[in-house]
Design a protein around this motif. Structure first.
Motif, short mmCIF file in Angstrom:
data_model
loop_
_atom_site.label_atom_id
_atom_site.label_comp_id
_atom_site.label_asym_id
_atom_site.label_seq_id
_atom_site.Cartn_x
_atom_site.Cartn_y
_atom_site.Cartn_z
N GLU A 76 -6.04 6.67 1.06
CA GLU A 76 -6.57 5.60 2.05
C GLU A 76 -5.55 5.65 3.08
O GLU A 76 -5.97 5.54 4.46
CB GLU A 76 -6.86 4.17 1.42
CG GLU A 76 -7.70 3.47 2.31
CD GLU A 76 -8.40 2.34 1.78
OE1 GLU A 76 -9.49 2.39 1.15
OE2 GLU A 76 -7.40 1.42 1.78
N GLU A 77 -4.34 5.70 2.85
CA GLU A 77 -3.16 5.47 3.88
C GLU A 77 -2.78 6.78 4.45
O GLU A 77 -2.65 7.02 5.64
CB GLU A 77 -2.16 4.70 3.37
CG GLU A 77 -2.42 3.52 2.51
CD GLU A 77 -3.24 2.31 3.36
OE1 GLU A 77 -3.40 2.18 4.21
OE2 GLU A 77 -4.02 1.74 2.57
N ASP B 198 0.79 -1.16 -0.13
CA ASP B 198 0.08 0.04 0.01
C ASP B 198 0.95 1.24 0.05
O ASP B 198 0.62 2.30 -0.65
CB ASP B 198 -0.94 -0.03 1.26
CG ASP B 198 -1.84 -1.16 1.58
OD1 ASP B 198 -2.51 -1.42 0.56
OD2 ASP B 198 -2.19 -1.78 2.57
N ASP C 131 -7.34 5.32 -4.05
CA ASP C 131 -7.14 3.94 -3.11
C ASP C 131 -5.52 3.22 -4.15
O ASP C 131 -6.14 2.67 -4.85
CB ASP C 131 -8.10 3.23 -3.09
CG ASP C 131 -8.05 2.06 -2.19
OD1 ASP C 131 -6.88 1.87 -1.66
OD2 ASP C 131 -8.96 1.25 -2.11
N SER D 282 -6.09 -5.00 -1.01
CA SER D 282 -4.90 -5.28 -0.30
C SER D 282 -4.79 -6.73 -0.04
O SER D 282 -3.35 -7.19 -0.10
CB SER D 282 -4.74 -4.30 0.75
OG SER D 282 -4.66 -2.89 0.51
N ILE E 34 -4.06 1.00 -3.57
CA ILE E 34 -4.11 -0.63 -3.77
C ILE E 34 -5.52 -0.98 -3.10
O ILE E 34 -5.72 -0.71 -2.05
CB ILE E 34 -2.96 -1.39 -2.88
CG1 ILE E 34 -1.53 -1.16 -3.59
CG2 ILE E 34 -3.53 -2.90 -3.11
CD1 ILE E 34 -1.32 -1.79 -4.86
N ASP E 35 -6.65 -0.96 -4.04
CA ASP E 35 -7.77 -1.73 -3.65
C ASP E 35 -7.76 -3.14 -3.74
O ASP E 35 -7.24 -3.70 -4.88
CB ASP E 35 -8.83 -1.26 -4.23
CG ASP E 35 -10.23 -1.83 -3.95
OD1 ASP E 35 -10.55 -1.33 -2.57
OD2 ASP E 35 -10.94 -2.25 -4.66
CA CA Z 1 -6.48 0.20 -0.07
#
Ligand code: CA
Ligand code: IPD
Length: 270
Positions: free
Chosen positions: A67-68, A44, A85, A90, A87-88
């Motif tokens: 997101e992070e 991520d 996002d 994860s 990485i969707d």
């Molecule tokens: Ca994510």
């Protein structure tokens, strides 16, 4: 550079940077709790850093909602929001299950309905789903549409991850009737598959999904001719904050929407 071109290039770079990392032990190492409230994994962080570095390098004036990383102001005069996002899916990415993606959208205002460009890149195949407002949706160079004809097999995507018993009871007719249900583990890519006509409906009624996971899929599905409604059967919309959680149904046409909403006892809110 137009927002769509910026998102496409950022997403292409994510594909290059994570393709050999997915499924390795390193991919899953713990990097603390991200802004969205889940544990951030190395994959991520690598993906988000790729997008942020590229946005900075090109001088794209925006506010990033990641997101992070949370909210990152990249300009004092932002043109809008990049909803990221990186990485969707994860869990799939860490385990090496080939179903995860990078989801990037651009919105001019703090509302989902103001999303004007979106890109979902399948990080296993490199296929890029993208759309700009009023100009249709594409997979790579090819225009895509939701499935309008009567399907040979009716494919119903339904997110049941972490679903409570009450929701599972409500969803029961979806599993019982002549539907072929699917749950693949990356909402943005599932919505892109829906937009491409591979699923007839996609349902997520868990009141859990964040705007970061939805923004790009939202415009791609709409531009592909899909109907996207909330749990009260109103056009899906929300603000872009992390706290906001969504439930929605995406349907290829009114007929299947009627059939599914009646099976799910979804009623229009008045
Ligand atoms: Ca994510
Ligand atoms: C997750 C995926 C998954 C959904 C989860 C999301 P993430 O996104 O979209 O399909 O069930 O609710 O959190 O956390 O992998 O970006």
């Amino acid at each position: 550079m137009q927002p769509i071109d910026v998102l496409k290039e950022a997403s292409r770079q994510v594909y290059e940077n994570v393709k050999s990392l997915a499924g390795t032990k390193a991919a899953g190492s713990d990097h603390g709790i991200g802004a969205g409230g889940d544990i951030s994994r190395k994959i991520d962080i690598v993906a988000e850093k790729t997008v942020l570095d590229y946005l900075k390098k090109t001088g794209f004036e925006c506010t990033v909602l990641g997101e992070e990383c949370g909210r990152v102001e990249l300009s004092e005069k932002p043109k809008g929001f990049v909803i990221m996002d990186a990485i969707d899916g994860s869990a799939n990415a860490v385990r090496g299950m080939p179903f995860f993606c990078c989801s990037l959208a651009f919105a001019t205002k703090n509302r989902l309905r103001s999303v004007s460009a979106g890109v979902v890149t399948d990080l296993s195949s490199g296929d890029m789903y993208w759309a700009t407002k009023g100009k249709g949706a594409y997979c790579n160079q090819k225009k895509i549409h939701v499935h309008k004809e009567k399907p040979v097999y009716k494919i119903v995507g339904v997110n049941i991850s972490g679903a409570k018993p009450k929701l599972m009871r409500r969803l029961q007719p979806i599993f019982e009737n002549s539907n072929h249900s699917r749950h693949l583990g990356a909402n943005a890519l599932e919505v892109a598959f829906f937009a491409r006509g591979l699923m007839d409906v996609y349902i997520d009624l868990r009141e859990k999904i964040r705007v970061t996971d939805m923004a790009a899929g939202y415009i791609i599905a709409r531009e592909a001719g899909g109907i996207i409604l909330d749990q009260n059967l109103k056009p899906l919309d929300s603000d872009l904050s992390y706290e906001t959680r969504l439930s929605f149904i995406a349907a290829a046409n009114n007929e299947i929407l009627k059939e599914m909403s009646s099976q799910l006892k979804m009623k229009p809110y008045r």
